[in-house]
Structures are given as structure tokens and as C-alpha cells.
Scaffold this active site. Structure first.
Site: not given
Ligand SMILES: Cc1ncc(C[n+]2csc(CCOP(=O)(O)OP(=O)(O)O)c2C)c(N)n1
Ligand SMILES: Cc1ncc(C[n+]2csc(CCOP(=O)(O)OP(=O)(O)O)c2C)c(N)n1
Ligand SMILES: [Mg+2]
Ligand SMILES: [Mg+2]
Lengths: 331, 356, 331, 356
Positions: C60, C129
């Protein structure tokens, strides 16, 4: 009471905890051989050796994550962020691991981790090195976020942080390291979530933390010359937030000004302002005012930097607005 | 440790490494205690059967969220955990059901966690991705790829700092090696290892894919073991589909790491039979033939052959073991079904260790 | 008007922009060969090829940073965050580079970068998440932060984002991908910083964004059965915040409820609540209410997850509190 | 490119690599156009003199914040930028004054930026750490260690995507290699390079320290060039104190990268004469002798010798160049002193490219 600088308060707390508990280890960039960027850890490598005073490579994600693992195994790592700006590289480790492991493991581990270092603007360090990042962490359940404004608070809160079971975001301020203040002798601690009335007053409540407390106290002194008695609240910790102390004060002053160094939108002052309205709506005679930094990355030029930071006169003006309802800030 | 050093300083260690892998694979038949391998065969059969139930539970809507099954990779975790001492510890990612079972966690508690029940391994708080059994040295179960790696490095440091001879075992996937969460702590491990302060056994479960992205498409070098040379961490690549190979490597490496306090990395080449997760149904990134080819290397069948050769297994014994696995899996499901959901007050439990 | 799902609205906007401007490239994890975790980019690798639809490793920080570099050189990268939770690993790139480069370079570069993907809770994805991270970005000057709640907004805002000169945090919601809504034909765009009145009403103002807008509209419908007419504001963007639209509405309803999915402390609703008090203090008949998620990491067990999320009934109850001043939330 | 490939796949490339470095260092004398080197000698003298003024400005409180001077490392940036074409671009970290000057930025504008003036290279918005001169292909000037690396990788991709034959030059420090900001984009560069989509020349300025932390204490392997093997990026280590060596390497590597669209890494071994930053006064991490030893390898003196040997420099010419440098530095200071501070309205300027 003896006087101590904010720096020595932190330093002596570290030494005290290392002496009383061998599970306390220090980790960070240039804290050892280099003696620490702000000399908080000067001489500690020589005193405690390299297994307890660990110089790390430039690997914020790696060493903060490693400290979390150490903490899960029962050590008490105290990690120095050279400045909190760099913690954005360890953001995932702090938010997704440190803050949540106890919870998603169903309570199987403690994470007694302290991450400490200077937060906020220095002098012309420019955009990437002048941020006050408290709200990023204050938003996250599982963390404790403290921002001492005085030497005594720094010492007492750091002891509480190191002795606890949970990850603590310990926000110092470079501009405070050299301030002096009275620090009690002995093994006192300052609990999390308990604000202090730094100056009592009846006319308006000023809520501040970290360096802004000093600015707020200066403003209060100036206001006093006009007979305006501001009650100044030293917040000490943002998570948990001492809602009761704030509401109690506002319920007799009926006015409040919240001060923060950082960008206004979605900053810490917004939560405090909303909390006051929710808790004392019927008692407020004026909208809660926010005094904040300008909503821009910090510019390098000194004249622009000064324009970007909140100063005593901004607090004074905001207080006057709450008293006389001048200005259009709530038109 | 001439061999170690050569691995450290000389990335040319590549060739000996692969060669070593072969040597292990053949040399092993005689050298390993096959009897106890029977126990692990049984464990692998149970894990495989257990995963069938987790997939069924997901289809039936009893299990929510993401579900990542381990089928095909059993030899890796089984072989490694077979050589871990009870006091040792380990960390892994979210593909963690078999790891928990192999370490001795009650199948019912594992299934109950997936069902989100109060009797779950993590009280229903974590689910499939966050299994934890600290009482058995299992420190989780993590969902952010690569982010559990530094935890294991720090944990290994702590084990030595406290003067124990315990080792920390770290499982990670091939995909995790491309993250900063891999690079930074591996360099720390290399540095701390030089002081004998990082007793860490690193196992890369190279199942050839990170979701739909193959190793070739995600890593500039495909010899993953060699990536550890940058960190002065000795490393080797082995056949992760052969339990005996993995186990013999684990024994040698764990002993070495325990003795030296230095990290060592094993790339276990394996394969994931199922989709990445329950949502990965069509698997557009690989074709059926590829999967079939690998299924012929099924680690359970391979170990079965070894044990038959050694006269330790026959059809009757196998049938008995399968019946037993059937019963364990069914009882786990029943336990999970019948367990209560967590009480509402658990919403705020386990958030902090102390009140303020 | 033709109907389209939220997913197809985003997908067709991407295709449209890629067709009209070859400098638009897509990047992210499993957006190509895997066809995209939420199938937003299905078939686009085949359509545009691997130099425009770039599958990345799990990096990322690396690919968001690379996208910033591409944007500085005049490309218009649209990066998919598989889910916004993972953006915490790219937090430094977004906050310290994307948001600030134009500023500290003295305006020498544009950074036309869009980072998009699902934000907020799914179903039992557990703590790491299931986060709604909008406030982390909304706090940062230099960024635009939008959170469309309807297919039309998603399409119009995405076009504006891709055609602009500044980095945009584009927050989708997995629970919205399959909702249908009317989407105008043609090349319409939706500007940043302009909220919409999703439902007019006179009794109370409900402010919401992303998925919570749908919940707010359901609550408004329920309230209407009791003759309570709530005005629902679809915020669309958090930075810039359409302060005027909110104040205008509150100045005729005199009551407000702000809804957000995430943890209450220091969340987006705090800024909106404080902004309302600052802008409409004299017009408020009740304290602004906040309806938010529980202040805990998201638990996995479905029953606990449901307790952690805000629902229609919470909004209804909050509205009633503002109308009848029941409850003790502001005692 | 047999040599390239061997570097890629065979980390054993270590030995040839170092040898190669030597070869260059000796082979170079004849091969490089010494005449134009005179121009760069002048540039290096100017940069050195300029840094004396920045340090003086800091002591006088005219320059604020952090100040990182380049003295001692001039041969690296000079040698590399000497071979960059006008249309090429580059990125570096915060030790960036000389890089800007070598690229042709007006010394007055550079000094004015450090003084925080409206006439500064970044209008006084960035300061010492954030010099920018996009008109000359200089894309900054960054303060978060390692975080500028991915920008350069993406920029290189964009150059090829747009069909140009431009290359991107990336400078980074030895300390930056330990960050995830190095690992992730280097793997991307390796992958994109295979498609010819990453024309990136990487230069590690190994000055032996990251603040007070030496390479030995921060990197598990001290052969920094070899760290690029993990990314299939060919690499070599060279003497960064010798302008001619750096320049010849730059010429060869830039041509190669331009032709292939593949990245290449150079570890330039150099040394920082001054403290890390203006605040680093006592330098407890290194002793005076060490610094003295390295000062004897002063890149300016070394180039001076080469040019004297070649009969291109004598005492008179040197005196003239120093006088010229003196004048340039003094004028830069004067320009900065006399320039106005940014107007207050600049506080909100350059925040967004568009109003909403
Ligand atoms: C930082 C981060 N990015 C993306 C994801 C989404 N994701 C979950 S698993 C996975 C693939 C991981 O592959 P690998 O490490 O090889 O493990 P495997 O699934 O093969 O066991 C991805 C991309 C994530 N969880 N974390
Ligand atoms: C992420 C991050 N961590 C820490 C710092 C503080 N810091 C500034 S420069 C520096 C040393 C960098 O060393 P190196 O990369 O070798 O560059 P050099 O200073 O030697 O040119 C450090 C630790 C920073 N700026 N960014
Ligand atoms: Mg994998
Ligand atoms: Mg260096």
C-alpha cells in the site's frame, strides 16, 4: 516543592521506572549513541546497556510493531518517536494491532506499550515536521492518549503509562522541554482521565492541553487585568476525556473556549465543543468557541508560520466573544 | 556454523540451498521417527475434515466474514509445529484454523469462534482471522497482511531478554513479503540476531498466490528464500508438501535457532487447493488443470504413502482415522451450534486492561 | 431517468474517464486478473491492458506513493484500496506527501490522484476490517474527502475527482454496491462541497453521509408516520464541508441529529455538531444529537456487531429527544 | 546485458561488482572529457562555499528549522547530474541544496528559500528540506526518510507511459534503505522494469551514517548495493568521493536505463564532513580522527588533482574560481537578505489547485 524541567521530569521518570522494573526497555532512533534528539535519553545507553536502550534503524513500522510483540510477551517497552510526525508510518501498527489485540483475542493479552515523543509545531520545521497528530489517536478505542502540559503532569502521567496494561500515546511538546515547574517528591502518579483546574475562575472556561495550556494561562492572566476571571482546565488526557470536569466548570461559567494547536476541521476541539453542548446546553450563554491553528500545512517562512499558529490574543478575543457576543463567528 | 555463515554473507548460497532441499527430501525416510508421524497424519486428516465443515458452515450462513481454509498446506504447519516445544510460541496470519488445531486447541472452541460464540477460542470476538490460544503459546491470528511480522520479531527478542531458551515461530505468506511490514522487522531480526537476541524461525508458506496474484506477478525475484539474504538471515527452500521434509528441517532449524538466538528462514513451497477465501469461487487467475496437478501432490496422500511403506498404515487404520476425524469435526460443529452467543455486556469487555 | 447500481455507477464512471483521457490509469491489488474484490474493475484489464490497469503486490505505501509520483508527472491515477482499512499503511504517503506537496513546493505541481474503495463495516469482518476511517483524512488540509451515498452521487463525484487537480479520498461503502438509484444520462458531474437535501422537512435536520444516509432516510420515513417531518441532508463531502447547507436547514428546523457509523469520540459528527452550534446557537431549541457506532473495535460475533452499529431506531430516538427533550443525554 | 542478468539473478555478483568499482576508478582518467569536468569542479567549489553561508545564516538566526548541508558529498550529485539531460527529472531527500544548484537553480533563489522569502525556490513555503524546481526537472526535496522513494518510481513509470525516453534519477540515503518506503517501491521498480516501464537510476548516497547511527548498526548487511538483488535490480558500488568515477558510471548507467527502461542502482560511498544537521554539534557517534581521515579524501581536492595533472588547473585558475564562488555565495545571501517575506495571503495559497 522542588523545581524540574519538563525534560528532566520525563527523563527522571524513565530512569525511575527502569530502575524499579527490569522489564522496562527503551527503543527508538538515535536514543542511545546519539544521546537522543532532544536529549531525553542522554547517557542511558551507558547506564543500562544496549539490550535495554535499543537504537533502531529508520523503521517506524518495524520497531513499533516489535515493541507491541515485546509488550505481549510481558516487557514494558517505551518507544521514542523522534517526532510524532513519523508515527504516521506506524499508524497501522498502533491502530490495528496495539489498540485491538486485547479485544479481538478476547482478553488474552496485555499490551503495556508506551510510545512517547514531541508532538506539534517547532520553529520553521515546515509541513512534514510540524503536525499535532493527537486526534488521529484520540479517535481510536483501545488507546489511551495523554498530552501533559507541565513537568509534574509529564512525570506522573508517564509513570502511570509505563505501569499500566494498555498502549499509551504519550504526547510531549518540544516547546515545553525547557519549561520549569514544581514537581512533587516521591513516587506520585497522575491518573488518566482526570483533568485539573489550572486556574480557577467564574466568568468563562478555557479548555486546553499540551503547550496550549501555557498559552491559555497567559491569556487568562491578561483577561484578569480587565477583571475577567477565566477558569482554565488542564485536560491532561484526551482519551479518556474528563467530561465531568469540563461540564462542571461550564455549568458555573456558562461559557467555554476550547484551544488546540492543530487544524480546526475534525480536530480535538470539535469533540470537546460537542461534548460541552451535549452536557450543558441549557447552561450555555454563548456558543462554545474554538481557537485553533490555520487549516493549512505548516508553511516554512516564519511570518507565515506565526500566522498559522494560535496565540494568546486569539484566546483573549474568543473569550471576549463569548462574554459580549461580539463578532460574527456564530452569525 | 560455517554453513550458516555462508548463507549469511554469501547469497551464492542459493545453489547449496536448493540442493540441501533435495538432500533432506531423500535422506529423511530413514532418519525420522515414523511412528510419531502417524500422530501427525491423523492431525492432518482431522484438519482437512475440519475445513470441510468450516466451508459448509459458511455456506449455511453459520460462519460470517472472511473464511480462509488451509486445505493443501497441512504439511507445513504440521511439520513445523511437530518440532515446537510446549513452551515455545508462534504467530501467523488469518489462514489459521489448522495451526490452532495442530497446537492442541479444542476443535469445538475453534469452530465456536468461527460461529461467533461465547465458547470460542477468542470468546467470539475475533472470528476466523483472529484465533488466539495464548495458553498454548499461540499468539494469533492477524488480518492485515504483513503486519504481524514485527510482532513476532519483538516477541522473539523478549524471549531472550527474559533469559529463556524458547523460540518464536513465525508463519507468513508469499504475498506478505512485498510489504514494508516484512522488510523493516526482518532487518531488525538480522541485526538483533547478531547479538543472539532473536530466536526466530521464519516460515514462508509459499502457496504460489496472494489472492489472485501469483508470485511471478508480485515479486521481482521468485526465489523467495533468497530475499532473506538482504537481512543476513540464513535461509533455505524446501518441499512444503512433504511432512517428513518439513519436520526434519524444523527439527534442525529450531535446534540451531534455540542454540544461537539467531533467526533462520524456511521457504516451504506448497499450494492452496481451495479458493483464497470463501468468496473466491471462480478463481479466474488459475485453471483447473493447475489445481489438479497440485492435488496429485496432496500432502496427506504423500504422508500416507510413507506410512504405508513403513507398514504403519493400512486401509483399515486409514478408515478408522477418517471415522475419528469425522466424529471430531461433527462434534466440533455440534458444540459450536449449541454454544451461546456472547452476552451483550461483552461488547465493552476486553477493551482495556484497567478502568480509569 | 435510467436506474443503475452504485457499483455500476462507479464502474461506468471509470470506463468513461479512461475512454476520454488516456492519462487515467487504475492501480491496486487484484483489480485485474482477479477482476476486483468487489468486481468494480471486472474485465477492465482485458479492455485496457496491463499498463493502464495495474495489478500491484501487497504494498500500500509503495503503490499509493508511486501513484502520487505518477500524478505529479501528469497522469491521473485512480488507486483502489481493496478496503480503506489498508490505507493506514499508506497514511504517511497520503497525509505527508499527497496532501502537502503542492503547498510546500509553492504551487509547482498538481497531484490529481484519486484513492477509492469501500469504507466502513461489512458483515462480521471483525476489528481490523470494519473501520470507517473518514475522519483521519477529513482532518487533513490539502485533501478532498467525499463519501457518496447514492449511485448518482458516486458517478458525478467520481468524475469530478478524476478530472480535478488535487488528491481525493473517495469513500465508497460495500453495503451500498448493490443498491439501485436513478442516474442522469450524459456527462453530468457533482461538485465537491455541495450537500443535497435528500428529503425536505420542517421539524428536525438529520445530517448523514455514505451508508448512514440510507438509514437516515428510513428513519425519516418512520418518523413521518408520527407526523414528524425530518429534513435529511446528504452531505456528500466531508472536506470541504457544506456548512451553509447545514446551517440553513437547522435555522428553520431548530433541531439537528448527526449520524455516523464510526466510533463517537473525535469522529466526523463532532465537527458537524460543533459547526452547527457555532453557526446556529441562537436558533437551536435542543442540543445537537450524535448517533454513532459503539466506541469499541468491531467484534466478530454477529449479535455484538449489531449492537456496535447505529440503526434506524437510534436515529428515531435521537430525533425524539431533540423534539421532546426526553432522556438524559444532555442532563 | 549478460552482466545485468548476472547481477539480477546471482547475488554472487558481489565480487565482480566491487571489482567493477575499482576498474572504473582507474580506467576513468583517460576516458572522461576532462575539459567539461572543469565546469563541474567550479560547481562543486560554489556548492561548498554556498553551504558555508547556509551554516552562517543558521548561526545568525536568518535560517530556521533543520539545516542539512552537503559538504563532502559533492562528487555524488555533481557526477550524477552531469550526465542527466535537461529533460530528465530527479527526486532527493532533505539534503538538497547542492542538488538544486548543480541543476542550475539560481543560488539567490535557493538561499532565499532557506531565508523563508517570497523569492525563494518554493516561495518560502518549503525551506531547506523542500527545495523544488520543476521547471528544471527537480521534483523535490522531502523530509520523511524513505517516503520520497515511491514517488520517483511512479514518476519513472509515467515517463515511459507517456512514450518519452526520459529517465528519472533518485537519490536516497543509506538510512532510508531500512524503511518500508524503500522496500515496497523497489520491488515495484523491479517488476515494472521487466516490462521496460521503469527508467529509474537509483543512487544511494552512503555517507556511512543516518544521523548518529552507522550503517553497521542499522543494516543487517553492510554491502548496501547487494540489497538491490532482492528486487532484481542490477547494482554496483562505486567511490562516491571521485567525481570522475561517479560521472563515468552515471553516463554508462543512464544510457543503459534510458535504452532499456529498467532500473539500476548505484551505491556511492561517500562521507558527510559536517554534522547531520545544524543541531548535531558534538557528534558523539564518531571521533575527530575518523572525520579527519575522510577529509583527506575531499572530493573537491581529488578532482583538483586530476585537473592539475591534466594541466587544466593551476593556482591562478583555482584562485579565480574561488573568488567567483565567493561572489556567487555573497550575492546569494544579499539577494536573500533583501528579498521580501511572503505576503500574509500566501498562507492559504497553493493549498488546492481548484476552489470548490
Ligand atoms: C495490508 C493488506 N492488504 C490487502 C489485504 C487483503 N488480502 C487479504 S489476504 C491477501 C493475500 C495474502 O497473500 P499471502 O500473504 O500469500 O497469504 P495466503 O492468503 O496465500 O495464505 C490480501 C491481498 C490485507 N488483508 N492486508
Ligand atoms: C521516517 C523518518 N524517521 C526519522 C526521521 C528523522 N531523520 C531525519 S534525517 C535522518 C537520517 C537519515 O539518514 P540517511 O538516509 O542516511 O540520509 P543522510 O542524512 O545521511 O543524508 C533521520 C533519522 C525522518 N525524517 N523520517
Ligand atoms: Mg500465498
Ligand atoms: Mg546517510
Amino acid at each position: 516543592m522542588p523545581e524540574q524541567t519538563y525534560r528532566d521530569a520525563i527523563r527522571s521518570a524513565l530512569i525511575g521506572e527502569m530502575d524499579r522494573d527490569s522489564s522496562v526497555v527503551l527503543m527508538g532512533e538515535d536514543i542511545g549513541l546519539y544521546q537522543g534528539t532532544f536529549r531525553i535519553t542522554a547517557d542511558l545507553l551507558a547506564k543500562y546497556g544496549p539490550t535495554r536502550v535499543i537504537d533502531t534503524p529508520i523503521s517506524e513500522e518495524g520497531f513499533v510493531g516489535s515493541a507491541i510483540g515485546m509488550a505481549m510477551l510481558g516487557l514494558r517497552p517505551v518507544v521514542e518517536m523522534m517526532t510524532w510526525n513519523f508515527s504516521l508510518l506506524a499508524f497501522d501498527q498502533i491502530v490495528n494491532n496495539a489498540a485491538k489485540i486485547r479485544y479481538f483475542s478476547g482478553g488474552q493479552v496485555d499490551v503495556p506499550l508506551v510510545v512517547r515523543g514531541p508532538n506539534g509545531a517547532g520553529v520553521q520545521l515546515s509541513a512534514q515536521h510540524s503536525q499535532s497528530i493527537e486526534v488521529f489517536y484520540a479517535h481510536v478505542p483501545g488507546l489511551r492518549v495523554v498530552a501533559p502540559a507541565t513537568p509534574a503532569d509529564a512525570k506522573g502521567l508517564l509513570r502511570t503509562a509505563i505501569r499500566g496494561k494498555d498502549p499509551v500515546i504519550f504526547l510531549e511538546h518540544a516547546a515545553l522541554y525547557n519549561i520549569k515547574g514544581e514537581v512533587p517528591d516521591g513516587d506520585f502518579t497522575v491518573p488518566f482521565g482526570k483533568a485539573e483546574i489550572a486556574r480557577p475562575g467564574r466568568d468563562v472556561t478555557i479548555v486546553a492541553f499540551s503547550r496550549m495550556l501555557q498559552v491559555a494561562l497567559a491569556a487568562a492572566a491578561t483577561l484578569a487585568e480587565d477583571g475577567i476571571e477565566a477558569e482554565v482546565i488542564n485536560l491532561r488526557s484526551l482519551r479518556p476525556l474528563d467530561r465531568d470536569a469540563i461540564i462542571t466548570s461550564v455549568s458555573h461559567t456558562h461559557r467555554a473556549v476550547v484551544v488546540q494547536e492543530e487544524w480546526k476541521p475534525y480536530g480535538a476541539a470539535a469533540e470537546i465543543s460537542a461534548t460541552i453542548m451535549e452536557g450543558a446546553f441549557d447552561l450555555l450563554d454563548a456558543p462554545v468557541e474554538r481557537v485553533t491553528g490555520a487549516d493549512v500545512p505548516m508553511p516554512y517562512a516564519r511570518n507565515l508560520e506565526l500566522l498559522a499558529l494560535p496565540h494568546e490574543e486569539h484566546i483573549v478575543a474568543a473569550v471576549r466573544r463569548t462574554l459580549y457576543r461580539e463578532g460574527a463567528s456564530h452569525a | 556454523m560455517a554453513d550458516r555463515t555462508s548463507h549469511n554473507e554469501n547469497p551464492g548460497g542459493l545453489t547449496p540451498r536448493s540442493a540441501g532441499g533435495q538432500a533432506v527430501a531423500t535422506g529423511v525416510r530413514e532418519s525420522v521417527d515414523l511412528a510419531s508421524a502417524l500422530h501427525w497424519y491423523r492431525q492432518m486428516v482431522v484438519a482437512r475434515r475440519f475445513e470441510e465443515e468450516t466451508e459448509r458452515g459458511f455456506r449455511r450462513g453459520k460462519i460470517g466474514g472472511y473464511l480462509h481454509v488451509y486445505s493443501g498446506q497441512e504439511a507445513v504447519a504440521a511439520g513445523m509445529l511437530a518440532e515446537l516445544r510446549p513452551a515455545d510460541i508462534f504467530f501467523t496470519a488469518y489462514r489459521d484454523h489448522a495451526h490452532a488445531l495442530f497446537r492442541g486447541a479444542p476443535p469445538g472452541a475453534v469452530m465456536a469462534e468461527l460461529y461467533g460464540k461465547a465458547t470460542g477460542l477468542a470468546r467470539g470476538k475475533g472470528g476466523s482471522m483472529h484465533l488466539f490460544d495464548v495458553s498454548r503459546g499461540f499468539y494469533g491470528g492477524y488480518g492485515i497482511v504483513g503486519a504481524h511480522i514485527p510482532l513476532a520479531v519483538g516477541a522473539a527478542y523478549a524471549l531472550r531478554y527474559k533469559g529463556t531458551d524458547k523460540v518464536c515461530l513465525l508463519f507468513l505468506g508469499d504475498g506478505a513479503m512485498n510489504s514494508g511490514g516484512f522488510h523493516e522487522p526482518m532487518n531488525l531480526a538480522g541485526l538483533w540476531g547478531k547479538e543472539g537476541l532473536c530466536p526466530l524461525v521464519i516460515v514462508v508458506e509459499n502457496n504460489e498466490y496472494a489472492m489472485g496474484t501469483s508470485v511471478t506477478r508480485s515479486s521481482a525475484v521468485t526465489d523467495l528464500a533468497s530475499r532473506f539474504n538482504q537481512y543476513a538471515i540464513p535461509n533455505e527452500r524446501i518441499d512444503g508438501m512433504d511432512f517428513l521434509t518439513v519436520r526434519q528441517t524444523a527439527a534442525r532449524v529450531a535446534a540451531d535457532v534455540r542454540a544461537t538466538g539467531r533467526p533462520y528462514a524456511i521457504e516451504a513451497v506448497t499450494y492452496r487447493f481451495a479458493g483464497h477465501g470463501a468468496a473466491d469461487m471462480f478463481q479466474p487467475y488459475r485453471d483447473k488443470d493447475e489445481v489438479e496437478t497440485h492435488r496429485r501432490r496432496d500432502p496427506i496422500v504423500t504422508l500416507e504413502h510413507h506410512l504405508r511403506e513403513a507398514g504403519l498404515l493400512d486401509d483399515a487404520k486409514i478408515a478408522a482415522i477418517q471415522a475419528e476425524a469425522e466424529q471430531i469435526a461433527t462434534e466440533a460443529v455440534q458444540f459450536a451450534e449449541e454454544s451461546p452467543a456472547p452476552p451483550p455486556e461483552d461488547l465493552y469487555a476486553h477493551l482495556y486492561g484497567e478502568e480509569t
